[in-house]
Write an enzyme that holds these catalytic residues in place. Structure first.
Site, PDB file in Angstrom:
ATOM      1  N   ASP A  22       0.782  -1.248   0.000  1.00 58.63           N
ATOM      2  CA  ASP A  22       0.000   0.000   0.000  1.00 58.63           C
ATOM      3  C   ASP A  22       0.815   1.300   0.000  1.00 58.63           C
ATOM      4  OD1 ASP A  22      -1.572  -2.114   0.767  1.00 58.63           O
ATOM      5  OD2 ASP A  22      -2.255  -1.216   2.638  1.00 58.63           O
ATOM      6  N   TRP A  46       6.000 -10.139   1.249  1.00 65.14           N
ATOM      7  CA  TRP A  46       5.407  -9.352   2.341  1.00 65.14           C
ATOM      8  C   TRP A  46       5.938  -9.793   3.709  1.00 65.14           C
ATOM      9  CZ3 TRP A  46       2.540 -10.101   6.749  1.00 65.14           C
ATOM     10  CH2 TRP A  46       1.927  -8.969   7.282  1.00 65.14           C
ATOM     11  N   PHE A  78       2.013  -0.849   9.904  1.00 66.22           N
ATOM     12  CA  PHE A  78       1.042  -1.044   8.829  1.00 66.22           C
ATOM     13  C   PHE A  78       0.594   0.303   8.267  1.00 66.22           C
ATOM     14  CE2 PHE A  78      -0.956  -5.580   9.287  1.00 66.22           C
ATOM     15  CZ  PHE A  78       0.298  -6.156   9.183  1.00 66.22           C
ATOM     16  N   GLU A 191     -10.468  -2.427   4.185  1.00 66.70           N
ATOM     17  CA  GLU A 191      -9.134  -1.903   4.507  1.00 66.70           C
ATOM     18  C   GLU A 191      -8.960  -0.512   3.908  1.00 66.70           C
ATOM     19  OE1 GLU A 191      -6.483  -5.951   4.719  1.00 66.70           O
ATOM     20  OE2 GLU A 191      -6.705  -5.126   2.733  1.00 66.70           O
TER      21      GLU A 191
HETATM   22  C1  FRU Z   1      -3.896  -3.677   2.654  1.00 65.56           C
HETATM   23  C2  FRU Z   1      -3.248  -4.088   3.960  1.00 65.56           C
HETATM   24  C3  FRU Z   1      -3.627  -3.113   5.055  1.00 65.56           C
HETATM   25  C4  FRU Z   1      -2.506  -3.273   6.028  1.00 65.56           C
HETATM   26  C5  FRU Z   1      -1.333  -3.499   5.121  1.00 65.56           C
HETATM   27  C6  FRU Z   1      -0.283  -4.404   5.693  1.00 65.56           C
HETATM   28  O1  FRU Z   1      -3.234  -4.118   1.528  1.00 65.56           O
HETATM   29  O2  FRU Z   1      -3.645  -5.405   4.292  1.00 65.56           O
HETATM   30  O3  FRU Z   1      -4.896  -3.321   5.605  1.00 65.56           O
HETATM   31  O4  FRU Z   1      -2.345  -2.161   6.842  1.00 65.56           O
HETATM   32  O5  FRU Z   1      -1.841  -4.040   3.925  1.00 65.56           O
HETATM   33  O6  FRU Z   1       0.860  -4.418   4.892  1.00 65.56           O
END
Ligand code: FRU
Length: 440
Positions: A22, A46, A78, A191
Site C-alpha cells: 500500500d 510481504w 502497517f 481496509e
Molecule cells: C492492505 C493491507 C492493510 C494493512 C497493510 C499491511 O493491503 O492489508 O490493511 O495495513 O496491507 O501491509
C-alpha cells in the site's frame, strides 16, 4: 538492458529493491509530493512492514528517500496517513508532519509519529498507541481536517466496517460512529479507508480484500454526506460501486494537503491473490498512475470519475510517434459501436481490449498476455460498464501494466501483464489509435 528487470516500469513508482504494497501517508508540501509505502527492506515478499519514503516534484519522477518509520515493541508498521499540522494543534511544532499508522503486534492499535523536517525523519509519540480495540482487523487510520466542525477526523477499518473518530489535538480521539453494516460488498475485509469531500458531497473510499469484481482485491466507494460525526450513504444498501474495473488497483487513498483543492489518489498496482508471486526481479510491485477524482451522475446515481493526473500527460511527447514502445500512451478516438484494440508481439502474446457500444461495456482480456503460470488467478478478462458512449480512451502501457481510462473519467481499468517481449504491434478495429512516446 532488456534482460535486466525487463518488467520494471519506466514512469510508475517502484521501490529500488524489496517488497512494496500500500501507498501510505501521502501529502503535498512546498512543491513536493511525498509518498510513503508498505515496505519490506529485507526481501521481495510481504514481511517486516516498515514505511519507506519517496518524493517527487511532479508525481512521475520519484526519488527514493529510504526508510521513514520502523517497527518497534508495539509491532510492525502497517498502513496509515499523514497530515500537515499548520496550526500546531498537537504541539509537535508548527507545520509538523504527523503520521498515523497501525502498530501490528499482538493486537492492531493506532500510533503516531511526527516529523519536524518535512517528512524526512520521524519521532514516535511517547504515549502510543492512541486508539485500541478488541477487533482483530483494526487498522489503516486516515486523518483529515473537517473545516465545518473545526476538528480532526480519523477513519479506520474495523473488520467489515469503517469507524470514525474526532479530535482537537490529534492525540486524544473520541469514537463517533461506524459505517458499513449491510452496505456494499462484504466479500472480504475492509481496509485502507479515505473520506473525501467532493463538491457538496462526501465519498467514502473502501478498499476490500477479497471480494473484488474479478476476484481478490479491489476498491469500492460510497457517495453520501458527512456531518463531522456520521457518514450517510445516499444509495440503497445493495448498490456497489467500483473505482476501477481491473484486477490490479488496490489500497487507493488520497494525498493530504494537495494544491488547488485537487483530489489526487494513488493505487497499489497489484492484487493479494498473486502479489507475492509476480515474476519481477529485485523488487515487487509498482504504484498505479496518479489519478484525479471527481463526481458524475448516470442513471440516477452519482459515481466517482477517475482521470489520469495532468502530470501524467506532461511526461509524454505531444507529437505522435509511429512505433509502439514498452512505455507508451495511446490516444484512442473515433469509436464505432464495436471496436477492438489488440496489442501483441512476435511471440504470439497479446492483450485484447474490446468496446461494445450497444451494451455499454469495455473489456480487457489478458489470458494470452504472456507469463501467467505463476498463479492460477492471474489469467482473466475484466469487464467494465462504460456509463454512456465512449468517445475517447487513454491507454497507458508501462512494460508490465496497462491502464485504460475513458476520456470523461467514467471508467478506469488497471491490469498487470508480463509479456516475454514488449508488445510492439497494435491492431485497431472500429477506432483510431495514436501512439505517444515517453519524453526522453
Ligand atoms: C492492505 C493491507 C492493510 C494493512 C497493510 C499491511 O493491503 O492489508 O490493511 O495495513 O496491507 O501491509
Amino acid at each position: 538492458t532488456e534482460n535486466r528487470e525487463k518488467f520494471r516500469p519506466e514512469y510508475h513508482h517502484t521501490p529500488a529493491y524489496g517488497w512494496m504494497n500500500d501507498p501510505n501517508g501521502m501529502f503535498y508540501k512546498d512543491g513536493t509530493w511525498h509518498l510513503y509505502y508498505q515496505y519490506n527492506p529485507y526481501g521481495s515478499q510481504w514481511e517486516n512492514m516498515t514505511w519507506a519514503h519517496s518524493t517527487s516534484p511532479d508525481l512521475i519522477h520519484w526519488q527514493h528517500q529510504g526508510e521513514a518509520i520502523q517497527p518497534d515493541a508495539l509491532g510492525t508498521v502497517f498502513s496509515g496517513s499523514c497530515v500537515v499540522d499548520k496550526e500546531n494543534t498537537a504541539g509537535f511544532g508548527k507545520d509538523a508532519v504527523v503520521a498515523f499508522y497501525t502498530s501490528a503486534g499482538a493486537a492492531q492499535t493506532q500510533s503516531i509519529a511526527y516529523s519536524t523536517d518535512n517528512g524526512r525523519t520521524f519521532k514516535k509519540y511517547v504515549d502510543n498507541p492512541v486508539i485500541t480495540s478488541d477487533v482483530p482487523d483494526f487498522r489503516d487510520p486516515n486523518v483529515f481536517w473537517h473545516e465545518e466542525t473545526q476538528q480532526w477526523i480519523l477513519i479506520l477499518a474495523a473488520g467489515q466496517q469503517m469507524n470514525i473518530y474526532s479530535s482537537k489535538n490529534l492525540k486524544d480521539w473520541k469514537y463517533e460512529s461506524s459505517f458499513g453494516e449491510g452496505y456494499g460488498n462484504h466479500g472480504g475485509v475492509w481496509e485502507c479507508p479515505d473520506l473525501l469531500k467532493m463538491g457538496g458531497k462526501w465519498v467514502l473510499v473502501c478498499n476490500i480484500n477479497p471480494g473484488g469484481p474479478f476476484g481478490g482485491s479491489a476498491t469500492q466507494y460510497f457517495v453520501g454526506s458527512f456531518d463531522g460525526h456520521k457518514f450517510t450513504c445516499e444509495s440503497k444498501p445493495e448498490v456497489t460501486k467500483w473505482m476501477d474495473y481491473g484486477k490490479d488497483h488496490y489500497a487507493t487513498v488520497s494525498f493530504s494537503n494537495a494544491p488547488d483543492g485537487r483530489i489526487v489518489v494513488l493505487p497499489w498496482m497489484s492484487n493479494w491473490q498473486y502479489a507475492n508471486q509476480v515474476p519481477t526481479q529485485q523488487y515487487r510491485s509498482a504504484n498505479g498512475l496518479p489519478r484525479e477524482l471527481g463526481l458524475f451522475s448516470y442513471g440516477g446515481e452519482d459515481y466517482v470519475s477517475v482521470k489520469p493526473a495532468p502530470e501524467v500527460y506532461a511526461a509524454f511527447d505531444k507529437k505522435p510517434s509511429g512505433r509502439l514502445q514498452a512505455a507508451a500512451y495511446l490516444e484512442v478516438t473515433g469509436f464505432r459501436n464495436n471496436a477492438s484494440i489488440v496489442l501483441s508481439n512476435d511471440k504470439g502474446e497479446k492483450v485484447v481490449m474490446a468496446y461494445d457500444g450497444k451494451n455499454g461495456t469495455f473489456s480487457m482480456d489478458r489470458n494470452a498476455s504472456g507469463q501467467a503460470d505463476f498463479n492460477n488467478d492471474f489469467k482473466a478478462t475484466t469487464v467494465a460498464p462504460t456509463c454512456g458512449k465512449v468517445k475517447t480512451l487513454q491507454i497507458f502501457i508501462d512494460r508490465c501494466s496497462i491502464e485504460a481510462f475513458d476520456g470523461e473519467g467514467r471508467m478506469a481499468m488497471t491490469n498487470l501483464v508480463f509479456p516475454s517481449r514488449p508488445y510492439d504491434r497494435i491492431t485497431a478495429k472500429g477506432c483510431k489509435v495514436t501512439v505517444h512516446a515517453l519524453k526522453k
